[in-house]
Every structure is written in structure tokens, then in C-alpha cells.
Design an enzyme around this catalytic site. Structure first.
Site, short mmCIF file in Angstrom:
data_model
loop_
_atom_site.label_atom_id
_atom_site.label_comp_id
_atom_site.label_asym_id
_atom_site.label_seq_id
_atom_site.Cartn_x
_atom_site.Cartn_y
_atom_site.Cartn_z
N VAL A 69 36.51 6.32 9.62
CA VAL A 69 37.90 6.72 9.86
C VAL A 69 38.14 6.68 11.37
CG1 VAL A 69 39.66 8.48 9.53
CG2 VAL A 69 37.94 8.12 7.77
N HIS A 70 38.45 5.48 11.86
CA HIS A 70 38.77 5.29 13.27
C HIS A 70 40.28 5.44 13.45
CE1 HIS A 70 40.14 1.14 12.43
NE2 HIS A 70 39.16 1.16 11.54
N ALA A 71 40.80 5.06 14.60
CA ALA A 71 42.21 5.33 14.94
C ALA A 71 43.22 4.80 13.92
CB ALA A 71 42.53 4.75 16.32
#
Length: 86
Positions: A13-15
């Protein structure tokens, strides 16, 4: 209402997925939290979500409480399924 998810997206769950999750959660009136590794944050807060550092293979729990909790959970479940496929 609670539901567990395994994050299988290569980058976790990155940007980008965090922004999508927060945006989707903010469409609902229910209180919605995201829990990972013993920490729980407001899913309507981008800083909270990013602070968790969720990686690929992580087990997370989303909890929704409120009048539209079923719709919120269905919508968030679909979104997670979409970005897990990427």
C-alpha cells in the site's frame, strides 16, 4: 463490520493505492479504520494509512461502523481486489 484482506500488490500500500483507499473511505459516513500489525488508523487519513508501511503479503483488517457500513465495506473490498490484481 470487520473484514480481513491480504495485500498482494507487489508494492504493497504505497502512495497511489493509499490515496484511492482514503478517497473511497471518505465517500461514506461510517467510521472506517485500517488495522495492521497491531496499529489502527482512520482510513480517511492519508497520513495514517501511509504511516503503517503495509508491504506485499501483509494481513490488514478494515472495520466500518455506521449506517452505510455494508456499502462501504463492499466498495472498499472491490477496490482492494482491483489493486491486488495490478
Amino acid at each position: 463490520m470487520k473484514k480481513d484482506f491480504v495485500i498482494s500488490n507487489d508494492q504493497g500500500v504505497h502512495a497511489r493505492p493509499a490515496t484511492l483507499l482514503v478517497s473511497r473511505a471518505n465517500q461514506f459516513e461510517s467510521d472506517i479504520t485500517l488495522e495492521y500489525d497491531g496499529e489502527k488508523v482512520d482510513l480517511k487519513s492519508i497520513m495514517g494509512v501511509l504511516s503503517l508501511g503495509i508491504n506485499r503479503g501483509s494481513l490488514v483488517t478494515i472495520e466500518a461502523k455506521g449506517d452505510d457500513e455494508v456499502k462501504a465495506m463492499e466498495s472498499l473490498s472491490r477496490l482492494i481486489a482491483e489493486f491486488n490484481m495490478q
